[in-house]
Design a protein around this motif. Structure first.
Motif, PDB file in Angstrom:
ATOM      1  N   SER A 118      38.466 -14.763  33.808  1.00 38.10           N
ATOM      2  CA  SER A 118      37.704 -15.384  32.734  1.00 38.10           C
ATOM      3  C   SER A 118      36.334 -14.746  32.511  1.00 38.10           C
ATOM      4  O   SER A 118      35.789 -14.822  31.414  1.00 38.10           O
ATOM      5  CB  SER A 118      37.527 -16.879  33.025  1.00 38.10           C
ATOM      6  N   GLY A 119      35.760 -14.134  33.532  1.00 34.66           N
ATOM      7  CA  GLY A 119      34.434 -13.542  33.380  1.00 34.66           C
ATOM      8  C   GLY A 119      34.424 -12.166  32.741  1.00 34.66           C
ATOM      9  O   GLY A 119      33.378 -11.700  32.285  1.00 34.66           O
ATOM     10  N   TYR A 120      35.565 -11.499  32.692  1.00 38.48           N
ATOM     11  CA  TYR A 120      35.615 -10.158  32.139  1.00 38.48           C
ATOM     12  C   TYR A 120      35.604 -10.200  30.611  1.00 38.48           C
ATOM     13  O   TYR A 120      36.138 -11.127  30.000  1.00 38.48           O
ATOM     14  CB  TYR A 120      36.875  -9.419  32.587  1.00 38.48           C
ATOM     15  N   SER A 121      35.017  -9.180  30.011  1.00 30.93           N
ATOM     16  CA  SER A 121      35.009  -9.082  28.555  1.00 30.93           C
ATOM     17  C   SER A 121      35.647  -7.791  28.048  1.00 30.93           C
ATOM     18  O   SER A 121      35.940  -7.683  26.854  1.00 30.93           O
ATOM     19  CB  SER A 121      33.575  -9.168  28.018  1.00 30.93           C
ATOM     20  N   GLN A 122      35.906  -6.850  28.964  1.00 31.17           N
ATOM     21  CA  GLN A 122      36.411  -5.558  28.494  1.00 31.17           C
ATOM     22  C   GLN A 122      36.856  -4.712  29.689  1.00 31.17           C
ATOM     23  O   GLN A 122      36.231  -4.746  30.747  1.00 31.17           O
ATOM     24  CB  GLN A 122      35.287  -4.835  27.744  1.00 31.17           C
ATOM     25  N   ILE A 123      37.933  -3.958  29.498  1.00 30.31           N
ATOM     26  CA  ILE A 123      38.361  -2.967  30.485  1.00 30.31           C
ATOM     27  C   ILE A 123      38.694  -1.678  29.732  1.00 30.31           C
ATOM     28  O   ILE A 123      39.369  -1.721  28.692  1.00 30.31           O
ATOM     29  CB  ILE A 123      39.588  -3.424  31.296  1.00 30.31           C
ATOM     30  N   ARG A 124      38.244  -0.551  30.289  1.00 29.24           N
ATOM     31  CA  ARG A 124      38.445   0.728  29.602  1.00 29.24           C
ATOM     32  C   ARG A 124      38.808   1.843  30.571  1.00 29.24           C
ATOM     33  O   ARG A 124      38.429   1.807  31.735  1.00 29.24           O
ATOM     34  CB  ARG A 124      37.158   1.144  28.884  1.00 29.24           C
ATOM     35  N   VAL A 148      42.103  -2.175  21.330  1.00 27.68           N
ATOM     36  CA  VAL A 148      41.317  -1.417  20.368  1.00 27.68           C
ATOM     37  C   VAL A 148      42.123  -0.215  19.879  1.00 27.68           C
ATOM     38  O   VAL A 148      42.613   0.582  20.692  1.00 27.68           O
ATOM     39  CB  VAL A 148      39.988  -0.952  20.998  1.00 27.68           C
ATOM     40  N   PRO A 149      42.267  -0.048  18.559  1.00 22.19           N
ATOM     41  CA  PRO A 149      43.005   1.111  18.018  1.00 22.19           C
ATOM     42  C   PRO A 149      42.320   2.416  18.390  1.00 22.19           C
ATOM     43  O   PRO A 149      41.099   2.467  18.603  1.00 22.19           O
ATOM     44  CB  PRO A 149      42.957   0.867  16.501  1.00 22.19           C
ATOM     45  N   GLN A 150      43.091   3.487  18.429  1.00 21.36           N
ATOM     46  CA  GLN A 150      42.545   4.782  18.802  1.00 21.36           C
ATOM     47  C   GLN A 150      41.437   5.223  17.859  1.00 21.36           C
ATOM     48  O   GLN A 150      40.480   5.890  18.266  1.00 21.36           O
ATOM     49  CB  GLN A 150      43.659   5.837  18.822  1.00 21.36           C
ATOM     50  N   SER A 151      41.545   4.837  16.591  1.00 23.51           N
ATOM     51  CA  SER A 151      40.547   5.247  15.606  1.00 23.51           C
ATOM     52  C   SER A 151      39.177   4.610  15.860  1.00 23.51           C
ATOM     53  O   SER A 151      38.169   5.084  15.330  1.00 23.51           O
ATOM     54  CB  SER A 151      41.025   4.877  14.196  1.00 23.51           C
ATOM     55  N   GLU A 152      39.144   3.543  16.658  1.00 23.50           N
ATOM     56  CA  GLU A 152      37.890   2.846  16.924  1.00 23.50           C
ATOM     57  C   GLU A 152      37.344   3.112  18.322  1.00 23.50           C
ATOM     58  O   GLU A 152      36.311   2.543  18.709  1.00 23.50           O
ATOM     59  CB  GLU A 152      38.089   1.339  16.724  1.00 23.50           C
ATOM     60  N   LEU A 153      38.025   3.950  19.096  1.00 26.38           N
ATOM     61  CA  LEU A 153      37.531   4.303  20.425  1.00 26.38           C
ATOM     62  C   LEU A 153      36.286   5.169  20.285  1.00 26.38           C
ATOM     63  O   LEU A 153      36.148   5.933  19.343  1.00 26.38           O
ATOM     64  CB  LEU A 153      38.623   5.013  21.208  1.00 26.38           C
ATOM     65  N   GLN A 154      35.389   5.070  21.267  1.00 29.48           N
ATOM     66  CA  GLN A 154      34.059   5.668  21.121  1.00 29.48           C
ATOM     67  C   GLN A 154      33.750   6.678  22.223  1.00 29.48           C
ATOM     68  O   GLN A 154      34.373   6.675  23.284  1.00 29.48           O
ATOM     69  CB  GLN A 154      33.001   4.561  21.144  1.00 29.48           C
ATOM     70  N   GLU A 155      32.726   7.497  21.960  1.00 32.63           N
ATOM     71  CA  GLU A 155      32.148   8.366  22.980  1.00 32.63           C
ATOM     72  C   GLU A 155      31.080   7.577  23.720  1.00 32.63           C
ATOM     73  O   GLU A 155      30.282   6.867  23.111  1.00 32.63           O
ATOM     74  CB  GLU A 155      31.523   9.603  22.336  1.00 32.63           C
ATOM     75  N   LYS A 156      31.051   7.709  25.052  1.00 39.25           N
ATOM     76  CA  LYS A 156      30.119   6.931  25.860  1.00 39.25           C
ATOM     77  C   LYS A 156      29.238   7.795  26.761  1.00 39.25           C
ATOM     78  O   LYS A 156      28.580   7.277  27.667  1.00 39.25           O
ATOM     79  CB  LYS A 156      30.906   5.931  26.718  1.00 39.25           C
ATOM     80  N   GLY A 157      29.196   9.085  26.491  1.00 36.48           N
ATOM     81  CA  GLY A 157      28.450   9.981  27.364  1.00 36.48           C
ATOM     82  C   GLY A 157      26.962   9.727  27.413  1.00 36.48           C
ATOM     83  O   GLY A 157      26.287  10.126  28.371  1.00 36.48           O
ATOM     84  N   ASN A 158      26.416   9.073  26.404  1.00 35.87           N
ATOM     85  CA  ASN A 158      24.973   8.817  26.368  1.00 35.87           C
ATOM     86  C   ASN A 158      24.599   7.450  26.927  1.00 35.87           C
ATOM     87  O   ASN A 158      23.410   7.108  26.960  1.00 35.87           O
ATOM     88  CB  ASN A 158      24.467   8.918  24.925  1.00 35.87           C
ATOM     89  N   GLU A 159      25.591   6.690  27.367  1.00 37.16           N
ATOM     90  CA  GLU A 159      25.306   5.361  27.918  1.00 37.16           C
ATOM     91  C   GLU A 159      24.727   5.477  29.333  1.00 37.16           C
ATOM     92  O   GLU A 159      25.126   6.356  30.106  1.00 37.16           O
ATOM     93  CB  GLU A 159      26.567   4.509  27.942  1.00 37.16           C
ATOM     94  N   PRO A 160      23.773   4.593  29.691  1.00 42.44           N
ATOM     95  CA  PRO A 160      23.130   4.670  31.012  1.00 42.44           C
ATOM     96  C   PRO A 160      24.117   4.619  32.174  1.00 42.44           C
ATOM     97  O   PRO A 160      23.918   5.295  33.186  1.00 42.44           O
ATOM     98  CB  PRO A 160      22.200   3.452  31.014  1.00 42.44           C
TER      99      PRO A 160
END
Length: 263
Positions: A118-124, A148-160
């Motif tokens: 219940s505490g989780y909001s996302q897994i990637r 999440v559709p493939q077209s909406e997947l994101q780049e995360k290299g700049n995330e802390p």
């Protein structure tokens, strides 16, 4: 009337009343102090119990995030995805599965975990190539699961949390700082804690990471007690300049007990 004019009986009665009043006052004061001390002692016991229970709850949740991350890494979809990607025809040499087959199986696995946490909001699953791009992602928002559709997947290299993973010298699971959830570089969600479990290839290089997001509000919610007395509030305020702009509302929030809402 002067005291000399009082009768013996009246004098005795006055003395008895005076002594009784003083005795009652002393008794009341002692009893009051004892009652206050008992209330304080009981309150301290309740606080210690709540703090120990809550600390154990938070620790158990962090341990669960660690265990879930390590379990996900060991499931077939992870190795299947990397085997298939390494194949010239993008087909798993072991069972003939395509990359999309394995992606779908991984999304099903993520969904299953989210349904039971219940505490989780996302897994990637984020791959290190293309500026650390998401390969598969499932969200849980307001009880609704979304692949999440493939077209909406994101780049995360700049995330802390990705930068911290890259600079870390350990292969152990890492926990991020608590920051607002971000989509496409913008803060759009609640304060979030992330666990990051790196994926290592045969050469010892990091090729990806499993990221589990947990809403920090769920970690700070006090578990219910059947004999709960009163209500407890936790307020969290950010006094440090964040890596991205936050509004006043973002920097301070209060976790209310179940069944209550902000005025």
């Amino acid at each position: 009337m002067s005291p000399k004019g009082l009768s013996i009986k009246l004098k005795v009665a006055l003395v008895v009343c005076l002594v009784s009043g003083v005795s009652f006052g002393v008794f009341f004061l002692l009893n009051y102090n004892d009652t206050v001390a008992r209330i304080h002692a009981h309150s301290e016991q309740l606080l210690k119990r709540d703090h120990k229970t809550h600390a154990r709850y938070v620790l158990d949740t962090l341990t669960t995030m660690r265990q879930d991350s390590e379990t996900l890494v060991g499931f077939p979809p992870i190795s299947g995805i990397f085997r298939t990607r390494a194949s010239a025809d993008q087909t798993d040499p072991l069972d003939g599965s395509s990359l999309e087959d394995w992606r779908s199986r991984l999304e099903t696995l993520f969904t299953s975990v989210l349904e039971n946490r219940s505490g989780y909001s996302q897994i990637r699953l984020i791959l290190s190539e293309n500026n650390w791009s998401e390969f598969a992602r499932v969200n849980l928002v307001d009880g609704v699961l979304t692949v999440v559709p493939q077209s909406e997947l994101q780049e995360k290299g700049n995330e802390p949390y990705i930068r911290a993973l890259q600079s870390a010298t350990t292969d152990e699971l890492l926990f991020s700082n608590v920051t607002r959830n971000r989509e496409n570089g913008q803060a759009v969600g609640p304060p979030t804690l992330r666990s990051t479990k790196r994926l290592i290839d045969e050469k010892g290089e990091t090729v990806g990471v499993i990221v589990i997001n947990a809403r920090i509000a769920n970690l700070l919610t006090i578990p219910d007690h059947p004999d709960e007395i009163g209500r407890t509030y936790y307020a969290i305020t950010n006094h440090i300049n964040p890596a991205f702009p936050l509004t006043a509302e973002d920097r301070s929030f209060t976790i209310l007990p179940k069944g209550m809402s902000k005025p």
